[in-house]
Design a protein around this motif. Structure first.
Motif, PDB file in Angstrom:
ATOM      1  N   VAL A  20      30.218 -93.911 -12.891  1.00 13.97           N
ATOM      2  CA  VAL A  20      31.361 -93.223 -12.287  1.00 13.97           C
ATOM      3  C   VAL A  20      31.741 -93.964 -11.006  1.00 13.97           C
ATOM      4  O   VAL A  20      30.888 -94.520 -10.324  1.00 13.97           O
ATOM      5  N   SER A  21      33.034 -93.955 -10.703  1.00 18.86           N
ATOM      6  CA  SER A  21      33.503 -94.736  -9.566  1.00 18.86           C
ATOM      7  C   SER A  21      34.107 -93.892  -8.463  1.00 18.86           C
ATOM      8  O   SER A  21      34.454 -94.421  -7.398  1.00 18.86           O
ATOM      9  N   ASP A  22      34.274 -92.582  -8.708  1.00 17.83           N
ATOM     10  CA  ASP A  22      34.833 -91.731  -7.665  1.00 17.83           C
ATOM     11  C   ASP A  22      34.352 -90.294  -7.850  1.00 17.83           C
ATOM     12  O   ASP A  22      33.679 -89.966  -8.835  1.00 17.83           O
ATOM     13  N   VAL A  23      34.707 -89.446  -6.902  1.00 18.32           N
ATOM     14  CA  VAL A  23      34.254 -88.054  -6.929  1.00 18.32           C
ATOM     15  C   VAL A  23      34.798 -87.295  -8.142  1.00 18.32           C
ATOM     16  O   VAL A  23      34.041 -86.573  -8.811  1.00 18.32           O
ATOM     17  N   PRO A  24      36.091 -87.404  -8.486  1.00 23.73           N
ATOM     18  CA  PRO A  24      36.573 -86.689  -9.680  1.00 23.73           C
ATOM     19  C   PRO A  24      35.808 -87.080 -10.943  1.00 23.73           C
ATOM     20  O   PRO A  24      35.536 -86.216 -11.793  1.00 23.73           O
ATOM     21  N   ALA A  25      35.448 -88.353 -11.076  1.00 22.03           N
ATOM     22  CA  ALA A  25      34.711 -88.787 -12.262  1.00 22.03           C
ATOM     23  C   ALA A  25      33.303 -88.190 -12.289  1.00 22.03           C
ATOM     24  O   ALA A  25      32.798 -87.829 -13.362  1.00 22.03           O
ATOM     25  N   LEU A  26      32.662 -88.073 -11.127  1.00 18.41           N
ATOM     26  CA  LEU A  26      31.330 -87.449 -11.078  1.00 18.41           C
ATOM     27  C   LEU A  26      31.410 -85.980 -11.472  1.00 18.41           C
ATOM     28  O   LEU A  26      30.578 -85.484 -12.251  1.00 18.41           O
ATOM     29  N   ILE A  27      32.415 -85.289 -10.964  1.00 19.97           N
ATOM     30  CA  ILE A  27      32.572 -83.871 -11.304  1.00 19.97           C
ATOM     31  C   ILE A  27      32.837 -83.712 -12.800  1.00 19.97           C
ATOM     32  O   ILE A  27      32.249 -82.837 -13.456  1.00 19.97           O
ATOM     33  N   LYS A  34      22.581-101.252  -4.425  1.00 24.53           N
ATOM     34  CA  LYS A  34      21.507-100.520  -5.096  1.00 24.53           C
ATOM     35  C   LYS A  34      21.921 -99.094  -5.442  1.00 24.53           C
ATOM     36  O   LYS A  34      21.365 -98.488  -6.362  1.00 24.53           O
ATOM     37  N   VAL A  35      22.872 -98.541  -4.690  1.00 24.90           N
ATOM     38  CA  VAL A  35      23.469 -97.240  -4.991  1.00 24.90           C
ATOM     39  C   VAL A  35      24.972 -97.377  -4.779  1.00 24.90           C
ATOM     40  O   VAL A  35      25.436 -98.320  -4.121  1.00 24.90           O
ATOM     41  N   LYS A  36      25.728 -96.414  -5.305  1.00 23.14           N
ATOM     42  CA  LYS A  36      27.196 -96.481  -5.183  1.00 23.14           C
ATOM     43  C   LYS A  36      27.685 -95.314  -4.337  1.00 23.14           C
ATOM     44  O   LYS A  36      27.313 -94.159  -4.571  1.00 23.14           O
ATOM     45  N   ALA A  37      28.512 -95.595  -3.345  1.00 18.19           N
ATOM     46  CA  ALA A  37      29.097 -94.556  -2.496  1.00 18.19           C
ATOM     47  C   ALA A  37      30.409 -94.077  -3.102  1.00 18.19           C
ATOM     48  O   ALA A  37      31.303 -94.877  -3.381  1.00 18.19           O
ATOM     49  N   LEU A  38      30.531 -92.756  -3.290  1.00 16.82           N
ATOM     50  CA  LEU A  38      31.750 -92.185  -3.864  1.00 16.82           C
ATOM     51  C   LEU A  38      32.622 -91.479  -2.839  1.00 16.82           C
ATOM     52  O   LEU A  38      33.854 -91.441  -2.994  1.00 16.82           O
ATOM     53  N   GLY A  39      32.008 -90.886  -1.828  1.00 14.87           N
ATOM     54  CA  GLY A  39      32.794 -90.133  -0.854  1.00 14.87           C
ATOM     55  C   GLY A  39      31.971 -89.786   0.362  1.00 14.87           C
ATOM     56  O   GLY A  39      30.753 -89.688   0.295  1.00 14.87           O
ATOM     57  N   VAL A  40      32.656 -89.617   1.488  1.00  9.17           N
ATOM     58  CA  VAL A  40      31.976 -89.199   2.711  1.00  9.17           C
ATOM     59  C   VAL A  40      32.228 -87.713   2.932  1.00  9.17           C
ATOM     60  O   VAL A  40      33.260 -87.171   2.522  1.00  9.17           O
ATOM     61  N   ALA A  41      31.261 -87.051   3.584  1.00 10.04           N
ATOM     62  CA  ALA A  41      31.358 -85.604   3.781  1.00 10.04           C
ATOM     63  C   ALA A  41      32.163 -85.241   5.019  1.00 10.04           C
ATOM     64  O   ALA A  41      32.395 -84.060   5.272  1.00 10.04           O
ATOM     65  N   ASN A  42      32.581 -86.226   5.792  1.00  8.80           N
ATOM     66  CA  ASN A  42      33.488 -85.981   6.924  1.00  8.80           C
ATOM     67  C   ASN A  42      34.879 -85.652   6.403  1.00  8.80           C
ATOM     68  O   ASN A  42      35.255 -86.087   5.307  1.00  8.80           O
ATOM     69  N   PRO A  43      35.676 -84.949   7.188  1.00  2.21           N
ATOM     70  CA  PRO A  43      37.046 -84.672   6.739  1.00  2.21           C
ATOM     71  C   PRO A  43      37.955 -85.892   6.774  1.00  2.21           C
ATOM     72  O   PRO A  43      39.037 -85.868   6.198  1.00  2.21           O
ATOM     73  N   ALA A  44      37.526 -86.951   7.448  1.00  2.00           N
ATOM     74  CA  ALA A  44      38.320 -88.183   7.535  1.00  2.00           C
ATOM     75  C   ALA A  44      37.446 -89.373   7.152  1.00  2.00           C
ATOM     76  O   ALA A  44      36.213 -89.279   7.190  1.00  2.00           O
ATOM     77  N   ILE A  54      35.309 -92.898   7.250  1.00  2.00           N
ATOM     78  CA  ILE A  54      34.361 -93.421   8.229  1.00  2.00           C
ATOM     79  C   ILE A  54      34.507 -94.933   8.286  1.00  2.00           C
ATOM     80  O   ILE A  54      34.554 -95.597   7.246  1.00  2.00           O
ATOM     81  N   ALA A  55      34.554 -95.452   9.502  1.00  2.00           N
ATOM     82  CA  ALA A  55      34.774 -96.890   9.675  1.00  2.00           C
ATOM     83  C   ALA A  55      33.699 -97.729   8.998  1.00  2.00           C
ATOM     84  O   ALA A  55      33.977 -98.831   8.514  1.00  2.00           O
ATOM     85  N   ALA A  56      32.467 -97.230   8.951  1.00  4.36           N
ATOM     86  CA  ALA A  56      31.368 -97.997   8.363  1.00  4.36           C
ATOM     87  C   ALA A  56      31.503 -98.143   6.852  1.00  4.36           C
ATOM     88  O   ALA A  56      30.861 -99.010   6.256  1.00  4.36           O
ATOM     89  N   LEU A  57      32.355 -97.297   6.227  1.00  2.63           N
ATOM     90  CA  LEU A  57      32.537 -97.354   4.775  1.00  2.63           C
ATOM     91  C   LEU A  57      34.029 -97.451   4.451  1.00  2.63           C
ATOM     92  O   LEU A  57      34.624 -96.511   3.906  1.00  2.63           O
ATOM     93  N   PRO A  58      34.656 -98.550   4.764  1.00  5.64           N
ATOM     94  CA  PRO A  58      36.086 -98.694   4.468  1.00  5.64           C
ATOM     95  C   PRO A  58      36.348 -98.601   2.972  1.00  5.64           C
ATOM     96  O   PRO A  58      35.610 -99.152   2.163  1.00  5.64           O
ATOM     97  N   GLY A  59      37.364 -97.847   2.642  1.00  6.17           N
ATOM     98  CA  GLY A  59      37.716 -97.699   1.235  1.00  6.17           C
ATOM     99  C   GLY A  59      37.025 -96.551   0.533  1.00  6.17           C
ATOM    100  O   GLY A  59      37.347 -96.244  -0.621  1.00  6.17           O
ATOM    101  N   VAL A  60      36.065 -95.904   1.195  1.00  3.51           N
ATOM    102  CA  VAL A  60      35.385 -94.749   0.607  1.00  3.51           C
ATOM    103  C   VAL A  60      36.052 -93.483   1.151  1.00  3.51           C
ATOM    104  O   VAL A  60      35.988 -93.212   2.341  1.00  3.51           O
ATOM    105  N   PRO A  61      36.706 -92.708   0.286  1.00  5.26           N
ATOM    106  CA  PRO A  61      37.494 -91.574   0.776  1.00  5.26           C
ATOM    107  C   PRO A  61      36.619 -90.362   1.112  1.00  5.26           C
ATOM    108  O   PRO A  61      35.454 -90.272   0.699  1.00  5.26           O
ATOM    109  N   PRO A  62      37.151 -89.411   1.858  1.00  5.89           N
ATOM    110  CA  PRO A  62      36.445 -88.148   2.075  1.00  5.89           C
ATOM    111  C   PRO A  62      36.328 -87.364   0.764  1.00  5.89           C
ATOM    112  O   PRO A  62      37.225 -87.415  -0.080  1.00  5.89           O
ATOM    113  N   ILE A  63      35.234 -86.654   0.607  1.00  6.20           N
ATOM    114  CA  ILE A  63      35.083 -85.741  -0.530  1.00  6.20           C
ATOM    115  C   ILE A  63      36.214 -84.718  -0.508  1.00  6.20           C
ATOM    116  O   ILE A  63      36.693 -84.257  -1.554  1.00  6.20           O
ATOM    117  N   ALA A  64      36.682 -84.393   0.706  1.00  5.43           N
ATOM    118  CA  ALA A  64      37.754 -83.409   0.856  1.00  5.43           C
ATOM    119  C   ALA A  64      39.060 -83.845   0.205  1.00  5.43           C
ATOM    120  O   ALA A  64      39.935 -83.009  -0.054  1.00  5.43           O
TER     121      ALA A  64
END
Length: 328
Positions: free
Chosen positions: A141-148, A222-232, A234-244
């Motif tokens: 899966v590549s994003d939060v909707p796909a995981l759900i 080694k793992v895949k990031a799908l979303g951050v739990a912040n509402p906006a 995060i600079a450390a993960l460019p291109g990774v959208p908020p779960i919100a």
């Protein structure tokens, strides 16, 4: 007695009074001996790292004393919480506050010997530490909707990894499932490091975990990031959208502050608050905590932190009850 004699006597009495008063003020100043800071988790984790970073400049900022970090892990943080809740409210027994021992511990452990919202004096909200939703690299899966969608389609539920029962990231997992309307089975581990090992080893499917722990594994693929739990984002993960962006209103973080036993005098609580606010303003502290933990600095008053802790309890207790989470 001449005027000159009276003046000299007055000066002598004044100096004598000052000489007596000065030691009295020094004796009552805080801190005039080492301050114990209990970290309710084991050494080497995010909480322990935070505590040791703020301990380094303590003596310089406070102009005396020292901050001695003591790890008291166990019971989701409530072992350390119990030690501080029963200590003298003299400002020399503090703890690195966390959601479990300081807000929702009684809900997780009904037999807990103290009531978190009454047992402590909130001093200052130090930082929030960002969380990130990750999956094992080959989950497909590549994003939060796909995981759900995958979680909803599976006859055999996906599994998620949590560092302990009732840990803030465990509650974030359950909040995610509740808002997504999906199912997943928890697998409990003893630390965030074990959660990451389990995902790399393909023992579990996904997790919400601290950014500081996950970032090296994300960068190495080694793992895949799908979303951050912040509402906006995060600079450390460019291109990774908020779960919100998928689940409107979703927000979760791990937070830490400083608290002491109930009954600390307001003037003393204000003095302790001033010292830790000053520590948070130091460029060396900020650079280290941003670089190692992606920390978001809060600071502020004792009253603001007390209100924040109450809001956190009100927010997370329904999630704990709905998921029937017990740390016993």
């Amino acid at each position: 007695m001449t005027t000159l004699t009276r003046r000299c006597l007055g000066r002598m009495l004044g100096l004598g009074a000052a000489g007596i008063a000065a030691p009295a003020r020094a004796q009552g100043a805080w801190p005039n001996r080492p301050v114990r800071l209990i970290v309710p988790f084991g050494p080497g984790g995010a909480a322990d790292t935070l505590a040791r970073v703020i301990a380094q400049p303590f003596a310089q900022v406070a102009s005396s004393g020292s901050l001695v970090v003591e790890n008291r892990s166990g019971g989701g943080g409530t072992i350390g919480g119990s030690a501080v809740a029963t200590a003298r409210p003299d400002g020399y027994n503090l703890m690195l506050a966390d959601m479990g021992p300081n807000a929702v511990g009684k809900e997780l452990i009904p037999a807990l010997s103290y009531e978190p919202l009454r047992a402590f004096t909130p001093i200052i909200h130090l930082v929030n530490l960002p969380l990130v939703l990750i999956t094992r690299a080959d989950l497909g899966v590549s994003d939060v909707p796909a995981l759900i969608a995958l979680a909803k389609s599976r006859r055999q539920p996906l599994t998620y990894a949590a560092p302990s029962v009732g840990h803030p990231t465990h509650l974030a997992d359950e909040l995610f499932l509740s808002q997504a309307g999906a199912r997943s089975e928890p697998v409990q581990y003893r630390s965030g490091a074990e959660v990451l090992r389990a995902l790399v080893a393909k023992e579990t499917d996904w997790a919400i975990i601290s950014l500081s722990s996950a970032l090296p594994f994300i960068k190495e693929g080694k793992v895949k990031a799908l979303g951050v739990a912040n509402p906006a984002p995060i600079a450390a993960l460019p291109g990774v959208p908020p779960i919100a962006a998928t689940l409107p209103g979703f927000e979760a973080t791990t937070w830490h502050g400083i608290a002491g036993p109930a009954g600390i005098a307001p003037e003393l609580a204000m003095r302790i608050n001033e010292v830790f606010n000053a520590i948070l303003e130091r460029p060396d502290v900020r650079e280290t905590l941003v670089r190692t933990q992606g920390a978001e600095f809060v600071g502020g008053t004792t009253e603001a932190f007390a209100a924040f802790v109450r809001r956190e309890a009100e927010r997370w207790v329904p999630i704990i009850r709905a998921a029937n989470i017990r740390a016993e």
